[in-house]
Design a protein around this motif. Structure first.
Motif, PDB file in Angstrom:
ATOM      1  N   ILE A 368     -15.608  13.204   0.730  1.00 31.00           N
ATOM      2  CA  ILE A 368     -14.481  13.644   1.559  1.00 31.00           C
ATOM      3  C   ILE A 368     -14.129  15.102   1.273  1.00 31.00           C
ATOM      4  O   ILE A 368     -13.683  15.838   2.159  1.00 31.00           O
ATOM      5  N   GLU A 369     -14.370  15.554   0.048  1.00 27.21           N
ATOM      6  CA  GLU A 369     -14.062  16.941  -0.306  1.00 27.21           C
ATOM      7  C   GLU A 369     -14.883  17.930   0.520  1.00 27.21           C
ATOM      8  O   GLU A 369     -14.409  19.022   0.853  1.00 27.21           O
ATOM      9  N   THR A 370     -16.136  17.533   0.859  1.00 28.28           N
ATOM     10  CA  THR A 370     -16.976  18.403   1.689  1.00 28.28           C
ATOM     11  C   THR A 370     -16.371  18.559   3.075  1.00 28.28           C
ATOM     12  O   THR A 370     -16.299  19.663   3.624  1.00 28.28           O
ATOM     13  N   MET A 371     -15.926  17.450   3.635  1.00 26.87           N
ATOM     14  CA  MET A 371     -15.288  17.484   4.952  1.00 26.87           C
ATOM     15  C   MET A 371     -14.007  18.311   4.915  1.00 26.87           C
ATOM     16  O   MET A 371     -13.774  19.158   5.794  1.00 26.87           O
ATOM     17  N   VAL A 372     -13.175  18.074   3.920  1.00 31.88           N
ATOM     18  CA  VAL A 372     -11.876  18.759   3.844  1.00 31.88           C
ATOM     19  C   VAL A 372     -12.063  20.261   3.704  1.00 31.88           C
ATOM     20  O   VAL A 372     -11.350  21.057   4.331  1.00 31.88           O
ATOM     21  N   SER A 373     -13.036  20.676   2.904  1.00 33.40           N
ATOM     22  CA  SER A 373     -13.293  22.108   2.733  1.00 33.40           C
ATOM     23  C   SER A 373     -13.689  22.754   4.048  1.00 33.40           C
ATOM     24  O   SER A 373     -13.164  23.815   4.431  1.00 33.40           O
ATOM     25  N   ALA A 374     -14.611  22.109   4.784  1.00 34.06           N
ATOM     26  CA  ALA A 374     -15.064  22.667   6.055  1.00 34.06           C
ATOM     27  C   ALA A 374     -13.955  22.653   7.097  1.00 34.06           C
ATOM     28  O   ALA A 374     -13.778  23.617   7.862  1.00 34.06           O
ATOM     29  N   LEU A 375     -13.177  21.564   7.148  1.00 34.38           N
ATOM     30  CA  LEU A 375     -12.101  21.466   8.132  1.00 34.38           C
ATOM     31  C   LEU A 375     -11.000  22.473   7.827  1.00 34.38           C
ATOM     32  O   LEU A 375     -10.460  23.122   8.739  1.00 34.38           O
ATOM     33  N   THR A 376     -10.656  22.631   6.564  1.00 39.33           N
ATOM     34  CA  THR A 376      -9.619  23.593   6.186  1.00 39.33           C
ATOM     35  C   THR A 376     -10.025  25.008   6.568  1.00 39.33           C
ATOM     36  O   THR A 376      -9.220  25.782   7.096  1.00 39.33           O
ATOM     37  N   THR A 377     -11.283  25.345   6.314  1.00 42.13           N
ATOM     38  CA  THR A 377     -11.778  26.675   6.678  1.00 42.13           C
ATOM     39  C   THR A 377     -11.658  26.900   8.176  1.00 42.13           C
ATOM     40  O   THR A 377     -11.234  27.972   8.630  1.00 42.13           O
ATOM     41  N   LEU A 378     -12.001  25.883   8.966  1.00 44.03           N
ATOM     42  CA  LEU A 378     -11.895  25.996  10.423  1.00 44.03           C
ATOM     43  C   LEU A 378     -10.451  26.185  10.858  1.00 44.03           C
ATOM     44  O   LEU A 378     -10.136  27.063  11.676  1.00 44.03           O
ATOM     45  N   LEU A 379      -9.545  25.383  10.322  1.00 46.28           N
ATOM     46  CA  LEU A 379      -8.152  25.449  10.749  1.00 46.28           C
ATOM     47  C   LEU A 379      -7.479  26.751  10.317  1.00 46.28           C
ATOM     48  O   LEU A 379      -6.571  27.246  11.001  1.00 46.28           O
ATOM     49  N   GLU A 380      -7.911  27.302   9.197  1.00 44.78           N
ATOM     50  CA  GLU A 380      -7.304  28.539   8.715  1.00 44.78           C
ATOM     51  C   GLU A 380      -7.816  29.762   9.477  1.00 44.78           C
ATOM     52  O   GLU A 380      -7.209  30.831   9.409  1.00 44.78           O
ATOM     53  N   THR A 381      -8.915  29.590  10.197  1.00 47.05           N
ATOM     54  CA  THR A 381      -9.463  30.682  11.007  1.00 47.05           C
ATOM     55  C   THR A 381      -8.882  30.555  12.401  1.00 47.05           C
ATOM     56  O   THR A 381      -9.496  29.996  13.311  1.00 47.05           O
ATOM     57  N   ARG A 382      -7.704  31.094  12.591  1.00 45.17           N
ATOM     58  CA  ARG A 382      -6.979  30.900  13.848  1.00 45.17           C
ATOM     59  C   ARG A 382      -7.158  32.055  14.816  1.00 45.17           C
ATOM     60  O   ARG A 382      -6.438  32.166  15.797  1.00 45.17           O
ATOM     61  N   GLY A 383      -8.120  32.917  14.548  1.00 47.17           N
ATOM     62  CA  GLY A 383      -8.381  34.007  15.472  1.00 47.17           C
ATOM     63  C   GLY A 383      -9.095  33.506  16.706  1.00 47.17           C
ATOM     64  O   GLY A 383      -9.144  32.306  16.997  1.00 47.17           O
ATOM     65  N   ALA A 384      -9.671  34.421  17.432  1.00 48.33           N
ATOM     66  CA  ALA A 384     -10.378  34.051  18.654  1.00 48.33           C
ATOM     67  C   ALA A 384     -11.570  33.172  18.301  1.00 48.33           C
ATOM     68  O   ALA A 384     -12.405  33.559  17.488  1.00 48.33           O
ATOM     69  N   PRO A 385     -11.669  32.007  18.897  1.00 44.92           N
ATOM     70  CA  PRO A 385     -12.778  31.125  18.600  1.00 44.92           C
ATOM     71  C   PRO A 385     -14.067  31.638  19.228  1.00 44.92           C
ATOM     72  O   PRO A 385     -14.071  32.575  20.026  1.00 44.92           O
ATOM     73  N   ALA A 386     -15.166  31.006  18.876  1.00 39.97           N
ATOM     74  CA  ALA A 386     -16.461  31.368  19.429  1.00 39.97           C
ATOM     75  C   ALA A 386     -16.452  31.175  20.944  1.00 39.97           C
ATOM     76  O   ALA A 386     -15.634  30.449  21.500  1.00 39.97           O
TER      77      ALA A 386
END
Length: 404
Positions: A368-386
């Motif tokens: 679960i830590e792998t998922m949480v790390s990746a999801l947190t990184t995504l959510l914290e990147t709130r700039g213009a998405p791809a």
């Protein structure tokens, strides 16, 4: 961050998405984030009392679609309290409500598809697929198009999702799903399970754990088990999980006709220590599913050191096969039988090695830590998405040909 998860229901019988929100939410809360949940459950539903987060309920829903007129206004009024909203699943009103309330709000919303765009559904339920086309252009297409990110858990899921509807546009990212396995002594858990389900002591348990549903291939498993049962009188099949459609009676009749009724147990849904006890008491986990986005139970089995025999329709099959943490075959009776036979033919050393590899695969890929790390990184990147990605033209043509 303050995060809102939006689901149709947190009923544990709904399977992997609910457990994923529970486990990832706990991990993110432990990391300092605030988690809330909104659902179309009724306020008095019993399972809400044990859910670990504040749950805002807007049910009961007025239909299977889950329509509730109060949900979108509440989201619009409360959106600014949250840094991100995560929508789980498609084809029910909560996703469209998120689009109505949020797509011009400045608050980003993300969509976990959870395998619900897999083309298997189009093939298995063509009439339902035609019905989905009636509201795809004005509902789900918009939900995905305007999401900050549409989240897939594997490349296999993302690729297959493009084959369902030629009208598709989304900004996509892969965030591996994960599972949490409690660090508990397996021996007392195993003993509690053996006491709870009579007749299993001394048996070599072949375990299926999940929703008892036609999609999961339980009928294939019974017939395949019947073909190999004579090789070892101690083999015993356990099919554990919620049975919302009443399919269990049909499966019992099938086992009776195949001559293995006395070697089949259907204990219903197992939760908490009994679920973990089932994993620790078993010799192998089998999931011959016709369609499986991720399979939380697959990851949980691996985390308990249990080899997994899965079909090539489970989207993590490539990882399991590459690591040697189990065996992979087509979602047929013959394929399931082949995997069981290959497992039975392993010697003790090879079985022990596969169990050890199962644990290593869980640690490396599915914690679960792998998922949480990746999801947190995504959510914290709130700039213009791809840039949003359209369905490739070749796929559109192929899909149109298949539909004609």
């Amino acid at each position: 961050m303050k995060i809102l998860h939006l689901l149709a229901s947190v009923d544990p019988r709904a399977g992997g998405p609910v457990e994923g929100v529970r486990r990832s939410g706990i991990a993110m809360r432990d990391a300092g984030h605030d988690i809330e949940v909104a659902t179309c459950d009724a306020p008095g539903d019993a399972y809400l009392a044990t859910f670990p987060f504040a749950v805002h309920t807007f049910g009961p829903a007025r239909s299977r679609y889950g329509y509730n007129p109060r949900l979108a206004p509440w989201l619009a009024a409360n959106a600014k309290r949250f840094d991100a909203v995560i929508v789980h699943g498609l084809w029910q009103y909560h996703g469209f409500a998120a689009w109505k309330a949020l797509h011009h709000s400045g608050v980003p919303y993300y969509v976990y598809v959870h395998g619900m765009l897999d083309p298997w559904f189009k093939q298995a339920y063509p009439l339902k697929h035609m019905k989905k086309w009636l509201y795809w252009p004005w509902a789900e297409y918009r939900v995905l198009r305007d999401a900050h990110t549409v989240i897939y858990t594997t490349e296999e899921e993302r690729t297959r999702a493009h084959q369902s509807f030629w009208l598709y546009r989304a900004r996509e990212q892969i965030v591996p799903f994960g599972a949490a396995v409690p660090a508990l002594d397996g021996a007392p858990l195993r003993e509690a399970f053996l006491q709870a389900v009579p007749g299993l002591r001394g048996k070599r348990i072949v375990l299926f754990l999940g929703r008892v549903h036609a999609k999961k291939g339980c009928d294939l498993l019974i017939d395949a088990f019947a073909r190999v049962a004579s090789r070892d009188p101690s083999l015993h099949l356990v099919i554990a999980g919620p049975d919302e459609t009443g399919w269990g009676a049909t499966l019992r009749s099938q086992a009776q006709a195949a001559g293995v009724a006395q070697r089949l147990s259907l204990p219903g849904m197992l939760q908490g220590d009994l679920k973990w006890g089932a994993f620790h008491a078993s010799d192998v986990f089998v999931l011959p599913s016709h369609q499986e986005n991720f399979g939380v139970a697959v990851a949980e089995a691996l985390g308990c050191g249990l080899p997994t025999l899965i079909s090539d329709k489970v989207n993590v099959w490539r990882e399991i096969e590459a690591d040697g943490a189990g065996m992979v075959a087509p979602d047929t009776v013959d394929g399931t039988e082949k995997s069981l036979l290959r497992w039975l033919e392993l010697d003790d050393d090879a079985r022990a090695a596969m169990r050890a590899q199962a644990s290593r695969t869980f640690d490396a890929r599915f914690r679960i830590e792998t998922m949480v790390s990746a999801l947190t990184t995504l959510l914290e990147t709130r700039g213009a998405p791809a840039e949003a990605r359209d369905t490739p033209l070749a796929t559109m043509r192929e899909t149109a040909q298949q539909s004609s």
